[in-house]
Write a protein that holds these residues in place. Structure first.
Motif: not given
Length: 206
Positions: A2-14
């Protein structure tokens, strides 16, 4: 990979720690929706919104291996959904993120603007006049506060997500009424059937 785009330091958890008892006992993120698991829909929705993505779940993590994301077991037991939030906060810190976005693993219609709408943290989503305590952003700085909260003696409110969130000064973020509700969640076979019908009509936000 998986490649993640740049985003201001937000991690996500399902959050997928529930046992799905009203669905007969199952991993609800693995329910098939439009011929692929609900989890696949959620991952597609969240990847553009975050820097890193993980799944909070107990038991054998290999059942989620096809998606190639970290699986976080509870680090404190018998603490309900807040245990998943805690594990997420601990992991988010290792990713050098200052915000954690949590989303239940049975909500197929989350909006593509969810993370940005819930910044800055702490914030909680509201739709149809109802608060959705697990659709929320959490500052990773609250990790120790949550650990202390869960270490308290048992009480009627200790495991309630909204009560802990209030101690952080959480703000409510309303989302416009729409069909389907962006935070519709699958709790029963009837909910599952309804979600399948809505997806067949092309109502999913991806």
């Amino acid at each position: 990979m998986i490649s993640f785009p740049s985003h201001p330091r937000v991690a996500a958890v399902i959050l997928a720690g529930g046992r799905g008892l009203r669905m007969g006992g199952c991993d609800k993120p693995l329910l098939a929706l439009n011929e692929e698991p609900l989890l696949a829909h959620l991952i597609r929705s969240l990847i553009p919104q975050c820097t890193a993505l993980a799944l909070s779940a107990n038991g054998d993590p290999s059942r989620f291996a096809p998606w190639g994301i970290p699986v976080l077991p509870d680090t404190m037991h018998d603490c309900g959904p807040l245990a998943g939030v805690l594990a997420g906060l601990q992991w988010a810190r290792t990713q050098n993120c200052d915000t954690l976005l949590t989303v239940p693993g049975d909500t197929p219609f989350i909006p593509p603007t969810l993370a940005s709408a819930l910044l800055p943290a702490p914030a909680v989503a509201v739709s149809g006049g109802r608060e959705h305590p697990l659709v929320a952003t959490w500052p990773t700085a609250c990790l120790e506060q949550l650990q202390d909260w869960l270490a308290q003696p048992p009480s009627p409110h200790r495991l309630r997500v909204r009560f802990f969130a209030k101690t952080l000064g959480v703000r409510e973020v309303p989302f416009a009424d729409q069909t389907p509700d962006p935070f519709f969640n699958i709790n029963t076979p009837e909910d599952y059937a309804a979600a399948c019908r809505m997806i067949e009509k092309g109502l999913i936000n991806e």
